[in-house]
Design a protein around this motif. Sequence first.
Motif, PDB file in Angstrom:
ATOM      1  N   CYS A  50       0.879  -1.117  -0.032  1.00  0.00           N
ATOM      2  CA  CYS A  50      -0.401  -0.215  -0.138  1.00  0.00           C
ATOM      3  C   CYS A  50       0.980   1.108   0.408  1.00  0.00           C
ATOM      4  N   PRO A  51       0.958   2.394  -0.358  1.00  0.00           N
ATOM      5  CA  PRO A  51       0.798   3.093  -0.360  1.00  0.00           C
ATOM      6  C   PRO A  51       0.930   4.249   0.424  1.00  0.00           C
ATOM      7  N   SER A  52       2.123   5.274   0.769  1.00  0.00           N
ATOM      8  CA  SER A  52       1.898   6.062   2.322  1.00  0.00           C
ATOM      9  C   SER A  52       0.312   6.559   2.154  1.00  0.00           C
ATOM     10  N   THR A  53      -0.334   7.072   3.115  1.00  0.00           N
ATOM     11  CA  THR A  53      -1.162   7.943   3.180  1.00  0.00           C
ATOM     12  C   THR A  53      -1.361   7.418   5.339  1.00  0.00           C
ATOM     13  N   TYR A  54      -2.631   8.793   4.939  1.00  0.00           N
ATOM     14  CA  TYR A  54      -3.331   9.469   6.814  1.00  0.00           C
ATOM     15  C   TYR A  54      -3.831   8.264   7.291  1.00  0.00           C
ATOM     16  N   ASN A  55      -3.177   8.121   8.195  1.00  0.00           N
ATOM     17  CA  ASN A  55      -4.516   7.780   9.517  1.00  0.00           C
ATOM     18  C   ASN A  55      -5.598   8.104   8.843  1.00  0.00           C
ATOM     19  N   SER A  56      -6.657   9.801   8.979  1.00  0.00           N
ATOM     20  CA  SER A  56      -8.198   9.943   8.935  1.00  0.00           C
ATOM     21  C   SER A  56      -8.155   9.826   7.259  1.00  0.00           C
ATOM     22  N   THR A  57      -7.361   9.060   6.599  1.00  0.00           N
ATOM     23  CA  THR A  57      -8.640   8.339   5.566  1.00  0.00           C
ATOM     24  C   THR A  57      -8.143   7.474   5.467  1.00  0.00           C
ATOM     25  N   VAL A  58      -6.922   6.657   6.508  1.00  0.00           N
ATOM     26  CA  VAL A  58      -7.546   4.799   5.977  1.00  0.00           C
ATOM     27  C   VAL A  58      -8.655   4.552   7.725  1.00  0.00           C
ATOM     28  N   SER A  59      -8.650   5.200   8.328  1.00  0.00           N
ATOM     29  CA  SER A  59     -10.262   5.063   9.117  1.00  0.00           C
ATOM     30  C   SER A  59     -11.818   5.636   8.145  1.00  0.00           C
ATOM     31  N   ARG A  60     -11.275   6.347   7.861  1.00  0.00           N
ATOM     32  CA  ARG A  60     -12.384   6.707   6.723  1.00  0.00           C
ATOM     33  C   ARG A  60     -13.165   5.690   6.049  1.00  0.00           C
ATOM     34  N   LEU A  61     -11.532   5.587   5.276  1.00  0.00           N
ATOM     35  CA  LEU A  61     -12.169   4.127   3.896  1.00  0.00           C
ATOM     36  C   LEU A  61     -12.511   2.949   4.736  1.00  0.00           C
ATOM     37  N   ALA A  62     -12.164   2.333   6.814  1.00  0.00           N
ATOM     38  CA  ALA A  62     -12.315   1.889   6.729  1.00  0.00           C
ATOM     39  C   ALA A  62     -14.119   1.801   7.374  1.00  0.00           C
ATOM     40  N   PHE A  63     -14.480   2.416   7.634  1.00  0.00           N
ATOM     41  CA  PHE A  63     -15.453   2.664   7.664  1.00  0.00           C
ATOM     42  C   PHE A  63     -16.770   3.170   6.558  1.00  0.00           C
ATOM     43  N   SER A  64     -15.919   3.415   5.781  1.00  0.00           N
ATOM     44  CA  SER A  64     -16.742   3.747   4.331  1.00  0.00           C
ATOM     45  C   SER A  64     -17.177   1.868   4.160  1.00  0.00           C
ATOM     46  N   PHE A  65     -15.773   0.744   4.256  1.00  0.00           N
ATOM     47  CA  PHE A  65     -16.061  -0.578   3.881  1.00  0.00           C
ATOM     48  C   PHE A  65     -17.271  -1.025   4.166  1.00  0.00           C
ATOM     49  N   LEU A  66     -16.884  -0.959   5.926  1.00  0.00           N
ATOM     50  CA  LEU A  66     -18.071  -1.486   6.720  1.00  0.00           C
ATOM     51  C   LEU A  66     -19.669  -1.238   5.920  1.00  0.00           C
ATOM     52  N   LEU A  67     -19.813   0.152   5.066  1.00  0.00           N
ATOM     53  CA  LEU A  67     -21.522   0.604   4.821  1.00  0.00           C
ATOM     54  C   LEU A  67     -21.265  -0.050   3.588  1.00  0.00           C
ATOM     55  N   LEU A  68     -20.203  -0.195   2.967  1.00  0.00           N
ATOM     56  CA  LEU A  68     -19.950  -0.836   1.490  1.00  0.00           C
ATOM     57  C   LEU A  68     -20.727  -2.232   1.751  1.00  0.00           C
ATOM     58  N   LEU A  69     -19.819  -2.798   2.354  1.00  0.00           N
ATOM     59  CA  LEU A  69     -20.746  -4.537   2.729  1.00  0.00           C
ATOM     60  C   LEU A  69     -21.661  -4.437   2.830  1.00  0.00           C
ATOM     61  N   GLY A  70     -22.117  -3.673   4.121  1.00  0.00           N
ATOM     62  CA  GLY A  70     -24.064  -3.646   4.741  1.00  0.00           C
ATOM     63  C   GLY A  70     -24.484  -3.611   2.953  1.00  0.00           C
ATOM     64  N   THR A  71     -24.315  -2.862   2.794  1.00  0.00           N
ATOM     65  CA  THR A  71     -24.508  -2.059   1.353  1.00  0.00           C
ATOM     66  C   THR A  71     -24.775  -3.594   0.803  1.00  0.00           C
ATOM     67  N   LEU A  72     -24.395  -4.360   0.342  1.00  0.00           N
ATOM     68  CA  LEU A  72     -23.997  -5.414  -0.295  1.00  0.00           C
ATOM     69  C   LEU A  72     -24.513  -6.535   0.493  1.00  0.00           C
ATOM     70  N   VAL A  73     -24.448  -6.958   0.983  1.00  0.00           N
ATOM     71  CA  VAL A  73     -25.578  -7.717   2.184  1.00  0.00           C
ATOM     72  C   VAL A  73     -27.366  -7.719   1.272  1.00  0.00           C
ATOM     73  N   SER A  74     -27.121  -6.398   1.395  1.00  0.00           N
ATOM     74  CA  SER A  74     -28.897  -5.737   1.467  1.00  0.00           C
ATOM     75  C   SER A  74     -29.400  -5.878  -0.438  1.00  0.00           C
ATOM     76  N   VAL A  75     -28.110  -4.868  -0.721  1.00  0.00           N
ATOM     77  CA  VAL A  75     -28.186  -5.816  -2.260  1.00  0.00           C
ATOM     78  C   VAL A  75     -28.874  -7.416  -2.690  1.00  0.00           C
ATOM     79  N   ILE A  76     -28.112  -8.787  -1.823  1.00  0.00           N
ATOM     80  CA  ILE A  76     -28.396  -9.855  -1.993  1.00  0.00           C
ATOM     81  C   ILE A  76     -29.391 -10.139  -1.294  1.00  0.00           C
ATOM     82  N   MET A  77     -29.837  -9.997  -0.585  1.00  0.00           N
ATOM     83  CA  MET A  77     -31.273  -9.888  -0.041  1.00  0.00           C
ATOM     84  C   MET A  77     -32.631  -9.950  -0.227  1.00  0.00           C
ATOM     85  N   ILE A  78     -31.671  -8.969  -1.163  1.00  0.00           N
ATOM     86  CA  ILE A  78     -33.337  -8.012  -2.035  1.00  0.00           C
ATOM     87  C   ILE A  78     -33.197  -8.857  -3.719  1.00  0.00           C
ATOM     88  N   LEU A  79     -32.161 -10.029  -4.261  1.00  0.00           N
ATOM     89  CA  LEU A  79     -32.256 -10.512  -4.616  1.00  0.00           C
ATOM     90  C   LEU A  79     -33.799 -11.585  -5.281  1.00  0.00           C
TER      91      LEU A  79
END
Length: 478
Positions: A50-79
């Motif tokens: 991974c390239p260097s970056t800031y704590n603030s960016t990594v944390s936001r990306l991680a929380f956004s990943f949790l949101l997108l993961l939940g969105t993916l689960v919701s999409v699967i449930m509606i199939l």
Amino acid sequence: GTSGRGLCSLLYCNRMTGSPCHCNWPDYLQLSGLASCLCGSAPCLLSGCCPSTYNSTVSRLAFSFLLLLGTLVSVIMILPGMETQLKKIPGFCVGGTSIPMPGIVNKVNCDVIVGYKSVYRMCFAMACFFFLFFIIMIRVRSSKDPRASLQNGFWFFKFLVLVGITVGAFFIPDGTFNTVWFYFGMLGSFIFIIIQLILLVDFSHTWNQSWLENAEEGNGKCWFSALLSFTVLHYALAFSAVVVFYVYYTTGDDCTEHKVFISLNFIFCIIVSIVAILPKVQESQPSSGLLQASFISLYTMYVTWSAMTNNPNRKCNPSLLNLVQNTSTPTPTPAPGQGVQWWDAQGIIGLVIFFFCTLYASIRSSNNTQVNRLMQTKEGLAADDHEAATWEDGVRRAVDNEEEGVTYSYAFFHFSLFLASLYIMMTLTNWYQPDADYQAMQSCMQAVWVKISSSWIGLAVYLWTLVAPLILSNRDFN
């Protein structure tokens, strides 16, 4: 250690030799490194590749990943076909397993409403998770605050908390929950649509400024031609949308509201385009121009279309399939016992815009003062500061750039993700509302008014970013 440096060093694998990233270390080191990452801070989420970056960016990306993961689960449930599996959840559907509890009776037709119930409960869990962090992170000023460690670390345990809330949400009984959460979803989506427009304003400002700087550095004709081309393209698409709306969405006898919506938003887009190029505005904001105005106009036309597709009057709301096939037969409202078509064009486009805005909110580093004040963030740091993210052994890692002060409001970020959870819930369910017996789904005019009013407020916010330096001349906007 809590900084995760030991684990990150172990993940650095023969970069100098160019060999692929792999980690061959003893089992006890794997366990200690894993424990460090589970309880450590944001740098542990990075590997040696991974390239260097800031704590603030990594944390936001991680929380956004949790949101997108939940969105993916919701999409699967509606199939299609998922209702068979969800009937196995006790107390969820007619014909499924039941719970031996008084007052809980399986009386819902899951063949019609299963996607609605599943998505509502999944998004309810995500909303609770992010709202909890919103409360915890209020008034965090720097990474020296003990709560900052919770923001930037303990990812495994945060994931477990989200899973636990999700499991519990699926045992919430029906009744007033679905109705109340529907109105919560409309209110949250209303605010999130405005936040989306602010992010798009910021993106268009950054886009315009970047290309203007490239034009000044060299090959100006090429960059100016590109700016002009995209501006013309955005306006052409927006104007074409207006024509299509008038032709296909105003033909019924009771479509007066659509004519008003289209006309007003078209006029408002013209107004903000004129204001964006006024000499006074250009003097106070040299980077302002028609590229931003055209981009916002196109988004406004999308929101207008999205609102009209929720009109329960099918004569004013032809389906996209009917338009492609050039047929005039209106699409009937889903009736009891019939499946519901959750996916449509406006929902898919809404998801694409949502994914883009979520990713952009996680990595944005803006110099637009008005937008930063609206989004509770500070001006982005220079790209050269990333050189500080290098350890003594030469491995580039995430660094803590918030010891003197946070670069974004933790609380506001989580509140935005809370609203995003509600927006995803409404988008995936097409803003449908069940009837009194929970046997069929139907569109409602409340959704139409929520979307249209959010587009008006969004345009007002964009207009304010243009005229604020002129009206508040005694304040520093540089």
